[in-house]
Each structure stands twice: as C-alpha cells, then as structure tokens.
Design a protein around this motif. Sequence first.
Motif, PDB file in Angstrom:
ATOM      1  N   TYR A 178       6.816  12.097  -8.706  1.00 12.57           N
ATOM      2  CA  TYR A 178       8.157  11.779  -8.233  1.00 12.57           C
ATOM      3  C   TYR A 178       8.092  11.003  -6.918  1.00 12.57           C
ATOM      4  CZ  TYR A 178      13.054  12.478  -6.861  1.00 12.57           C
ATOM      5  OH  TYR A 178      14.361  12.292  -6.484  1.00 12.57           O
ATOM      6  N   ALA A 179       7.229  11.455  -6.015  1.00  9.78           N
ATOM      7  CA  ALA A 179       7.076  10.775  -4.727  1.00  9.78           C
ATOM      8  C   ALA A 179       6.560   9.348  -4.912  1.00  9.78           C
ATOM      9  CB  ALA A 179       6.130  11.572  -3.829  1.00  9.78           C
ATOM     10  N   LEU A 180       5.560   9.188  -5.747  1.00 13.80           N
ATOM     11  CA  LEU A 180       5.016   7.852  -5.982  1.00 13.80           C
ATOM     12  C   LEU A 180       6.043   6.939  -6.636  1.00 13.80           C
ATOM     13  CD1 LEU A 180       1.379   8.601  -7.239  1.00 13.80           C
ATOM     14  CD2 LEU A 180       2.036   7.490  -5.099  1.00 13.80           C
ATOM     15  N   THR A 181       6.797   7.473  -7.560  1.00 16.48           N
ATOM     16  CA  THR A 181       7.809   6.670  -8.245  1.00 16.48           C
ATOM     17  C   THR A 181       8.860   6.154  -7.263  1.00 16.48           C
ATOM     18  OG1 THR A 181       7.494   7.878 -10.308  1.00 16.48           O
ATOM     19  CG2 THR A 181       9.546   6.664 -10.068  1.00 16.48           C
ATOM     20  N   LEU A 182       9.316   7.026  -6.361  1.00 17.38           N
ATOM     21  CA  LEU A 182      10.280   6.588  -5.351  1.00 17.38           C
ATOM     22  C   LEU A 182       9.690   5.484  -4.482  1.00 17.38           C
ATOM     23  CD1 LEU A 182      11.928   9.921  -4.132  1.00 17.38           C
ATOM     24  CD2 LEU A 182      12.843   8.232  -5.737  1.00 17.38           C
ATOM     25  N   GLY A 183       8.428   5.662  -4.078  1.00 15.95           N
ATOM     26  CA  GLY A 183       7.780   4.662  -3.244  1.00 15.95           C
ATOM     27  C   GLY A 183       7.624   3.331  -3.954  1.00 15.95           C
ATOM     28  N   ILE A 184       7.182   3.374  -5.200  1.00 19.17           N
ATOM     29  CA  ILE A 184       6.976   2.136  -5.958  1.00 19.17           C
ATOM     30  C   ILE A 184       8.310   1.422  -6.193  1.00 19.17           C
ATOM     31  CG2 ILE A 184       6.229   1.211  -8.188  1.00 19.17           C
ATOM     32  CD1 ILE A 184       4.074   3.421  -8.209  1.00 19.17           C
ATOM     33  N   LYS A 185       9.361   2.167  -6.467  1.00 26.54           N
ATOM     34  CA  LYS A 185      10.664   1.561  -6.718  1.00 26.54           C
ATOM     35  C   LYS A 185      11.166   0.753  -5.531  1.00 26.54           C
ATOM     36  CE  LYS A 185      12.773   4.463 -10.300  1.00 26.54           C
ATOM     37  NZ  LYS A 185      13.879   5.410 -10.619  1.00 26.54           N
TER      38      LYS A 185
ATOM     39  N   ILE B 279       0.869  -1.177   0.000  1.00 25.99           N
ATOM     40  CA  ILE B 279       0.000   0.000   0.000  1.00 25.99           C
ATOM     41  C   ILE B 279       0.907   1.228   0.000  1.00 25.99           C
ATOM     42  CG2 ILE B 279      -1.779   1.278   1.252  1.00 25.99           C
ATOM     43  CD1 ILE B 279      -2.526  -1.398   2.597  1.00 25.99           C
ATOM     44  N   ILE B 280       0.766   2.075  -1.006  1.00 24.45           N
ATOM     45  CA  ILE B 280       1.652   3.233  -1.142  1.00 24.45           C
ATOM     46  C   ILE B 280       0.839   4.525  -1.087  1.00 24.45           C
ATOM     47  CG2 ILE B 280       3.327   4.399  -2.622  1.00 24.45           C
ATOM     48  CD1 ILE B 280       4.187   1.712  -3.661  1.00 24.45           C
ATOM     49  N   ILE B 281       1.294   5.448  -0.246  1.00 19.88           N
ATOM     50  CA  ILE B 281       0.616   6.722  -0.055  1.00 19.88           C
ATOM     51  C   ILE B 281       1.645   7.840  -0.152  1.00 19.88           C
ATOM     52  CG2 ILE B 281      -0.745   8.140   1.540  1.00 19.88           C
ATOM     53  CD1 ILE B 281      -1.556   5.382   2.870  1.00 19.88           C
ATOM     54  N   ALA B 282       1.461   8.733  -1.105  1.00 23.10           N
ATOM     55  CA  ALA B 282       2.291   9.936  -1.191  1.00 23.10           C
ATOM     56  C   ALA B 282       1.607  11.030  -0.397  1.00 23.10           C
ATOM     57  CB  ALA B 282       2.476  10.354  -2.645  1.00 23.10           C
ATOM     58  N   ALA B 283       2.313  11.614   0.567  1.00 20.60           N
ATOM     59  CA  ALA B 283       1.675  12.561   1.487  1.00 20.60           C
ATOM     60  C   ALA B 283       2.555  13.781   1.698  1.00 20.60           C
ATOM     61  CB  ALA B 283       1.394  11.876   2.824  1.00 20.60           C
ATOM     62  N   LYS B 284       1.939  14.937   1.652  1.00 24.62           N
ATOM     63  CA  LYS B 284       2.641  16.194   1.903  1.00 24.62           C
ATOM     64  C   LYS B 284       1.877  16.967   2.977  1.00 24.62           C
ATOM     65  CE  LYS B 284       4.440  20.307  -0.510  1.00 24.62           C
ATOM     66  NZ  LYS B 284       5.878  20.008  -0.361  1.00 24.62           N
ATOM     67  N   ASN B 285       2.522  17.148   4.132  1.00 25.35           N
ATOM     68  CA  ASN B 285       1.901  17.863   5.261  1.00 25.35           C
ATOM     69  C   ASN B 285       0.568  17.244   5.664  1.00 25.35           C
ATOM     70  OD1 ASN B 285       4.044  19.719   5.359  1.00 25.35           O
ATOM     71  ND2 ASN B 285       3.064  21.040   3.839  1.00 25.35           N
TER      72      ASN B 285
END
Length: 375
Positions: free
Chosen positions: A118-125, A48-54
């Motif tokens: 960019y955030a999602l890509t780092l997480g998926i990698k 489960i991947i979540i990109a989160a800012k603040n």
Amino acid sequence: MENTLWWIFFLASGVQFTYLMVVFGRFVFFHKAEQETEQDTNLSGVSIIIAAKNEAAHLQDLVPLLMEQNYPEFEVLIVNDCSTDDSEDMLRSLAETYSKLRIVNVRYTPDHVTAKKYALTLGIKVSKYDTILLTDADCRPVSPHWIRRMSTPVRNEGKTFALGHGSYLALPGLLNKIIQYETLFTAIYYFSFGYWKSPFMGVGRNLCYKKSFFMEKKAFKSLWHIEGGDDDLFVNLYATAENTALVAHPESITISQPKTSFKAYFTQKKRHYHAGKYYRSKDKLKLGLYSLSHLVFWLSAAGILILESTWEPIALVLGLVFARAMLQYLIIHKARKKLEGTGKVIWTLFFDLMYMIYFWTLGTKGYLSKTVKWK
C-alpha cells in the motif's frame, strides 16, 4: 540397497553439476560486465522510492547520501508508513535542505491490503517520473553512479524491469557469513536464470521498473493479500525474457544492514520463503530441482560412506564431493567478483551444508505458514 543408493547419488550429482556448470556457469564464466556506453543520451528523470516504517535513523543517513548521486534529474520520494518514531519531523527538516526530497505520510492502511504494498503504491502513484528505482531505508548505494547504472535498461533500452544485486554489510560472526553466503547464492540463482532468458525474481533492495507498466497492471492487484512479494512476486508475475534486463556491475549494487540475531534473520527468511509459495510452477521447479538434488547428494553420499568398507568407492564419493566443492567455490568467487568487484571468498563446505539445513527447515516453515509480518 547399495546399488540403488549409488544410482541416486549419481543422479543427484548429475543435476548438481549441470546447475553449477551450465545454469550458473553461463553467467559467472561467460557474461561480460556492462561497459560504459556513449548511447546513454536519454537522461530522463528517475524517481527513487523508499517505503519506510520507523526508520528515522537510517533515513537521516540515507537521504543526504542519495542526494550525492551523479545524475542530472531525479527525486527521492520517502513514503512514511504510519511511523511512530520521529520520522515525519526529521523528514520535514531534511526537505527544507534538499529540494529533490518529497514525502508521503501514510496515516492508515486499509484492512484488505498489506502495509508495504500500500505504501509503495501511494508513492509510485504520485511520483514525477516514469522510471521507478526502489530500495530500502537501510540500504546504501555503493557508487554515485547507481541511478545511471540501474536505470539505463529502462530509460534507453525499452525494458520494463532492471534487476540489480542487493548485498549486505560484512560483519564479524557466523550469522553474517551465513547471510553473505545465502545472499550471494540467491543472486547467482536469479542472475543465471535471467541470462538464460527466464527471469523469475528480483529484490526490492535494488529494483527498477516503469511506473506506466505498474499502473497498467493496476499495481499489486493480485498480490494485495500476500505479506511480502512486492519485489520478487511482482517480478515473477510479469518479467519475461523480452522485457527484463540484469544489471551486473559493482557500481550498480546496494549494501544493506544485515540482521544481527538469528531470531530476526529467521523471521525475515520466513517471510521470503512464504512469498515463494506463490511463484509460478515452472519457477518453483527451477528452485526445487536444485534444492532437492542438493539434499539428496549429501544424504546419499553420507549413506554410501557409511555402508561401504573398501577404499575405492569411498575415494570415488569423496572425489565427487571435492570436485563439486571446488566448482562451487570457483562459481561463488567469480560471481562475487562480477557483482561486487571483489573476489575474496573464504566460505567452505560448512556453509554449503548450513545453507542446505536452513533452506529445508526455514523454507518448509515459511512455505507452510499462513501469516507473516513486514514490521
């Protein structure tokens, strides 16, 4: 003049009733909800991947809730995207409690890419498993079986994409009712075309796909410069009748926090419509034909009612307007029952007209805009 107006009205009516009865009707009237299956034996891991800012406040509630999912092997990977609140410290504290929680802290975003992609890509990698399940920090799965429901087509059926429904929390007020209407109608759109073997979008609040496919396609290679579209544009680019499944079950949905001000909502929708300009031409046609006929239906009906003075043509126009309204109400009622498990719908023609007005105003503005922002 009047004859031409009548022809326009009947043509627009024909398009509208075709969409309602044939395109949408196939999904809401004939599709059977996914049943329990004994074939779900491949319980491979899910990331489960979540990109989160603040999003510290939302994540503090969401992470413990995700840990309650009834699935044997999964991880929750939070990509903390250059947050300036206390997200990093809070997540580090949660990681001491939950062994399935992993954290990726993004310190900067390269100039040539957009932040969320960019955030999602780092997480998926760096994710552990090949099955990727995406949601947002302000979303909540409604069932402990969310992982199982959403990932089954990818794990067991060889699908690349599984598209789910992302609803919004019901709150008092006009804005929330507009959000509820628009969200459900959007779901009817992409679920219906998906069941017609022509998938064209998904929502990042509830989306599952294969990591190996994502890496094979070099992530968001052709989409880096577009703000938004990490969900619908990625699906639009690669989803086909063969590699995509629709998950329509009340246990598979997520519920998100809706915007509470018209300004914030309009900013969000502007970003969504901006992404829509990059859809494939055939998918723009699917959306545009309904939206244009919707506008022409109401304008031509109003024109006839103004110009006609005898009761017979007025009764005919009002009869078609009423018939369309009843059919649309039934479709929305059935769709909500199928997707969310509840059939309670109180919306009227007012929200249909509101949807038309805001679609053409915000849609045009978003389509023509050159810059939008994620956060």
